[in-house]
Design an enzyme around this catalytic site. Structure first.
Site, PDB file in Angstrom:
ATOM      1  N   ASP A 156      -2.763  -1.462  10.025  1.00 29.89           N
ATOM      2  CA  ASP A 156      -2.749  -1.439   8.686  1.00 29.89           C
ATOM      3  C   ASP A 156      -3.736  -2.824   8.170  1.00 29.89           C
ATOM      4  OD1 ASP A 156      -1.990   1.056   8.016  1.00 29.89           O
ATOM      5  OD2 ASP A 156       0.288   0.277   7.666  1.00 29.89           O
ATOM      6  N   VAL A 212      11.234  -4.785   3.099  1.00 30.43           N
ATOM      7  CA  VAL A 212      10.707  -4.903   4.469  1.00 30.43           C
ATOM      8  C   VAL A 212      10.874  -3.629   5.232  1.00 30.43           C
ATOM      9  CG1 VAL A 212      11.097  -6.176   6.537  1.00 30.43           C
ATOM     10  CG2 VAL A 212      11.122  -7.299   4.493  1.00 30.43           C
ATOM     11  N   LYS A 272       0.653  -1.122   0.058  1.00 32.31           N
ATOM     12  CA  LYS A 272      -0.021   0.013   0.036  1.00 32.31           C
ATOM     13  C   LYS A 272       0.941   1.350  -0.079  1.00 32.31           C
ATOM     14  CE  LYS A 272       0.853   1.536   4.409  1.00 32.31           C
ATOM     15  NZ  LYS A 272       1.507   2.406   5.090  1.00 32.31           N
ATOM     16  N   GLY A 316       4.383  -6.577   5.899  1.00 31.43           N
ATOM     17  CA  GLY A 316       4.061  -7.611   6.783  1.00 31.43           C
ATOM     18  C   GLY A 316       2.521  -7.477   7.180  1.00 31.43           C
TER      19      GLY A 316
HETATM   20  C1  LIG Z   1       2.566   4.438   9.471  1.00 29.70           C
HETATM   21  C2  LIG Z   1       1.307   3.351   8.945  1.00 29.70           C
HETATM   22  O1  LIG Z   1       1.763   2.291   8.113  1.00 29.70           O
HETATM   23  C3  LIG Z   1       0.347   4.124   7.961  1.00 29.70           C
HETATM   24  O2  LIG Z   1      -0.450   3.495   7.054  1.00 29.70           O
HETATM   25  C4  LIG Z   1       0.263   2.955   9.922  1.00 29.70           C
HETATM   26  O3  LIG Z   1      -0.244   3.987  10.547  1.00 29.70           O
HETATM   27  C5  LIG Z   1       0.983   2.045  10.994  1.00 29.70           C
HETATM   28  O4  LIG Z   1       0.462   0.847  10.944  1.00 29.70           O
HETATM   29  P1  LIG Z   1       1.031  -0.474  11.697  1.00 29.70           P
HETATM   30  O5  LIG Z   1       2.442  -0.671  11.073  1.00 29.70           O
HETATM   31  O6  LIG Z   1       0.065  -1.672  11.182  1.00 29.70           O
HETATM   32  O7  LIG Z   1       1.115  -0.086  13.129  1.00 29.70           O
HETATM   33  P2  LIG Z   1       0.576  -1.246  14.495  1.00 29.70           P
HETATM   34  O8  LIG Z   1       1.568  -2.560  13.943  1.00 29.70           O
HETATM   35  O9  LIG Z   1      -0.549  -1.142  14.824  1.00 29.70           O
HETATM   36  O10 LIG Z   1       1.429  -0.037  15.495  1.00 29.70           O
HETATM   37  C6  LIG Z   1       3.066   0.032  15.459  1.00 29.70           C
HETATM   38  C7  LIG Z   1       3.319   1.074  16.429  1.00 29.70           C
HETATM   39  O11 LIG Z   1       3.001   2.523  15.848  1.00 29.70           O
HETATM   40  C8  LIG Z   1       2.362   3.355  16.778  1.00 29.70           C
HETATM   41  N1  LIG Z   1       1.004   3.708  16.203  1.00 29.70           N
HETATM   42  C9  LIG Z   1       0.391   2.988  15.127  1.00 29.70           C
HETATM   43  C10 LIG Z   1      -0.832   3.082  14.447  1.00 29.70           C
HETATM   44  C11 LIG Z   1      -1.422   4.507  15.082  1.00 29.70           C
HETATM   45  N2  LIG Z   1      -2.650   4.858  14.696  1.00 29.70           N
HETATM   46  N3  LIG Z   1      -0.834   5.156  16.055  1.00 29.70           N
HETATM   47  C12 LIG Z   1       0.376   4.596  16.657  1.00 29.70           C
HETATM   48  O12 LIG Z   1       0.654   5.396  17.505  1.00 29.70           O
HETATM   49  C13 LIG Z   1       2.117   2.537  18.111  1.00 29.70           C
HETATM   50  O13 LIG Z   1       3.105   2.961  18.823  1.00 29.70           O
HETATM   51  C14 LIG Z   1       2.336   1.146  17.783  1.00 29.70           C
HETATM   52  O14 LIG Z   1       2.938   0.406  18.900  1.00 29.70           O
HETATM   53  N1  LIG Z   2       5.725 -11.486   6.774  1.00 29.13           N
HETATM   54  C1  LIG Z   2       6.433 -10.299   7.138  1.00 29.13           C
HETATM   55  N2  LIG Z   2       7.104  -9.779   6.161  1.00 29.13           N
HETATM   56  C2  LIG Z   2       7.751  -8.612   6.318  1.00 29.13           C
HETATM   57  N3  LIG Z   2       8.200  -8.303   7.594  1.00 29.13           N
HETATM   58  C3  LIG Z   2       7.746  -8.950   8.748  1.00 29.13           C
HETATM   59  C4  LIG Z   2       6.762  -9.942   8.542  1.00 29.13           C
HETATM   60  N4  LIG Z   2       6.393 -10.341   9.551  1.00 29.13           N
HETATM   61  C5  LIG Z   2       7.081  -9.750  10.581  1.00 29.13           C
HETATM   62  N5  LIG Z   2       7.798  -8.905   9.920  1.00 29.13           N
HETATM   63  C6  LIG Z   2       8.629  -7.723  10.693  1.00 29.13           C
HETATM   64  O1  LIG Z   2       7.904  -6.765  10.792  1.00 29.13           O
HETATM   65  C7  LIG Z   2       8.666  -5.540  10.763  1.00 29.13           C
HETATM   66  C8  LIG Z   2       8.008  -4.281   9.780  1.00 29.13           C
HETATM   67  O2  LIG Z   2       8.048  -4.979   8.575  1.00 29.13           O
HETATM   68  P1  LIG Z   2       6.906  -4.309   7.418  1.00 29.13           P
HETATM   69  O3  LIG Z   2       7.609  -4.834   6.068  1.00 29.13           O
HETATM   70  O4  LIG Z   2       5.696  -4.976   7.704  1.00 29.13           O
HETATM   71  O5  LIG Z   2       7.128  -2.831   7.556  1.00 29.13           O
HETATM   72  P2  LIG Z   2       6.282  -1.680   7.100  1.00 29.13           P
HETATM   73  O6  LIG Z   2       6.161  -1.735   5.669  1.00 29.13           O
HETATM   74  O7  LIG Z   2       7.068  -0.398   7.528  1.00 29.13           O
HETATM   75  O8  LIG Z   2       4.871  -1.639   7.846  1.00 29.13           O
HETATM   76  P3  LIG Z   2       3.838  -0.290   7.885  1.00 29.13           P
HETATM   77  O9  LIG Z   2       3.774   0.357   6.697  1.00 29.13           O
HETATM   78  O10 LIG Z   2       2.588  -1.284   8.053  1.00 29.13           O
HETATM   79  O11 LIG Z   2       4.218   0.163   9.243  1.00 29.13           O
HETATM   80  C9  LIG Z   2      10.086  -6.023  10.213  1.00 29.13           C
HETATM   81  O12 LIG Z   2      10.873  -5.591  11.457  1.00 29.13           O
HETATM   82  C10 LIG Z   2       9.968  -7.290  10.102  1.00 29.13           C
HETATM   83  O13 LIG Z   2      11.020  -8.217  10.640  1.00 29.13           O
END
Ligand SMILES: C[C@](O)(CO)[C@H](O)COP(=O)(O)OP(=O)(O)OC[C@H]1O[C@@H](n2ccc(N)nc2=O)[C@H](O)[C@@H]1O
Ligand SMILES: Nc1ncnc2c1ncn2[C@@H]1O[C@H](COP(=O)(O)OP(=O)(O)OP(=O)(O)O)[C@@H](O)[C@H]1O
Length: 284
Positions: free
Chosen positions: A136, A95, A10, A102
């Site tokens: 997300d 990642v 996304k 993830g």
């Molecule tokens: C940055 C984005 O990826 C934009 O789409 C999302 O807002 C984050 O989504 P995500 O990675 O699925 O987040 P989560 O795994 O639920 O949360 C990771 C950490 O981000 C912070 N978090 C996340 C979402 C939110 N609305 N407020 C927060 O403060 C929290 O500290 C949480 O512990």
């Molecule tokens: N299936 C998976 N694929 C990728 N990373 C994973 C997975 N499961 C757990 N993780 C862990 O999750 C963390 C975040 O990875 P991810 O690729 O989901 O981040 P991101 O794209 O920044 O996510 P978001 O945009 O939702 O914040 C990494 O440190 C990774 O080790």
């Protein structure tokens, strides 16, 4: 029996933080859409009651830290499934990039296991399960384009934006979403991007309006921590992308481009100093 599911990445066309909540999460408003860059999941039944995760990618956890593992464990517990599954993740989404790799894997695992085990779980229930795994994940269950509020789990479907090219570039740094949110000072944000304006740009099918309405308040934090993200943004603008923004908490920067003829110049220009560059289409 084997089930296949695509798990697309996304991008956030806009992301606003309204305030910090008592539960530690932030109240957000975001418009998200999917791009044609996907992980591929293969889910195969196992003769014994266990969850095995494998992947060709050497850099993700394959144990209970993997979000696909957590999705399988959650659905097994909640629906009393005592069957085993092997989930193979063919990773293509970078990642920790801000592209929800993830989260999308977790969503694809929930969708796929619902089919594999014929559980008949509705999309709304899958989204509620997904919310337990990450903010997300609910969006990634249904995909498309949506306005997300709450902590990201409340979704209003929108039409897809006008089709265009999306150039994604990820600098070689890993950004922690928790750290970025932890540094946001919600009461000091001076320029809030407008969800309403982005929604109307999309409804008007105006590519120009979409580009001029892009905004992400998390940029301020990530760009300060990692100046290379700003450098990447400036390069993409200089190379001619029509609209440029950091996705999610970063560090991936995306550029929207309407004319195909411009794509090679931008792609090659970025590849000169950044290894992780992709030219893809919106998933419409
Ligand atoms: C940055 C984005 O990826 C934009 O789409 C999302 O807002 C984050 O989504 P995500 O990675 O699925 O987040 P989560 O795994 O639920 O949360 C990771 C950490 O981000 C912070 N978090 C996340 C979402 C939110 N609305 N407020 C927060 O403060 C929290 O500290 C949480 O512990
Ligand atoms: N299936 C998976 N694929 C990728 N990373 C994973 C997975 N499961 C757990 N993780 C862990 O999750 C963390 C975040 O990875 P991810 O690729 O989901 O981040 P991101 O794209 O920044 O996510 P978001 O945009 O939702 O914040 C990494 O440190 C990774 O080790």
């Amino acid at each position: 029996m084997k089930i296949y599911e695509k798990a697309p990445a996304k991008i956030n066309l806009m992301l606003d933080v309204l305030h910090k909540r008592n539960d530690g999460y932030h109240e957000v408003e975001m418009i998200m859409t999917m791009v044609d860059l996907s992980d591929r999941l293969t889910m195969s039944e196992l003769p014994r009651d266990t969850i095995i995760i494998s992947s060709q990618a050497g850099y993700i956890p394959l144990d209970e830290k993997n979000l696909a593992f957590q999705a399988a464990r959650l659905i097994k517990e909640r629906y009393n499934v005592s069957r085993g599954v092997h989930i193979h993740l063919d990773k293509h989404i970078p990642v920790a990039a801000g592209l929800a790799g993830g989260s999308s894997d977790a969503a694809a695992a929930l969708r796929g296991l619902n089919r594999l085990w014929k559980l008949g779980i509705s999309d709304a229930e899958l989204r509620a399960l997904g919310a337990e795994l990450g903010s997300d994940v609910p969006f990634c269950i249904t995909g498309g384009t949506a306005l997300a509020s709450g902590r990201g789990e409340l979704l209003k479907p929108l039409p897809n934006p006008p089709q265009c090219w999306v150039i994604l570039a990820k600098p070689p740094i890993n950004v922690s979403t928790a750290e970025v949110y932890g540094r946001v000072k919600a009461d000091q944000i001076t320029r809030h991007p407008s969800a309403q304006q982005m929604e109307s740009a999309i409804r008007n099918a105006s590519f120009t309006e979409v580009c001029s309405t892009l905004g992400n308040v998390l940029e301020e934090v990530t760009l300060k921590l990692y100046p290379e993200v700003e450098h990447l943004k400036n390069s993409m603008i200089r190379l001619g992308a029509d609209g440029v923004l950091m996705s999610g908490s970063g560090p991936t920067v995306f550029g929207l481009v309407s004319k195909e003829a411009k794509v090679p110049r931008i792609y090659n220009g970025l590849r000169g100093f950044c290894k992780d560059v992709y030219a893809v289409r919106l998933l419409t």
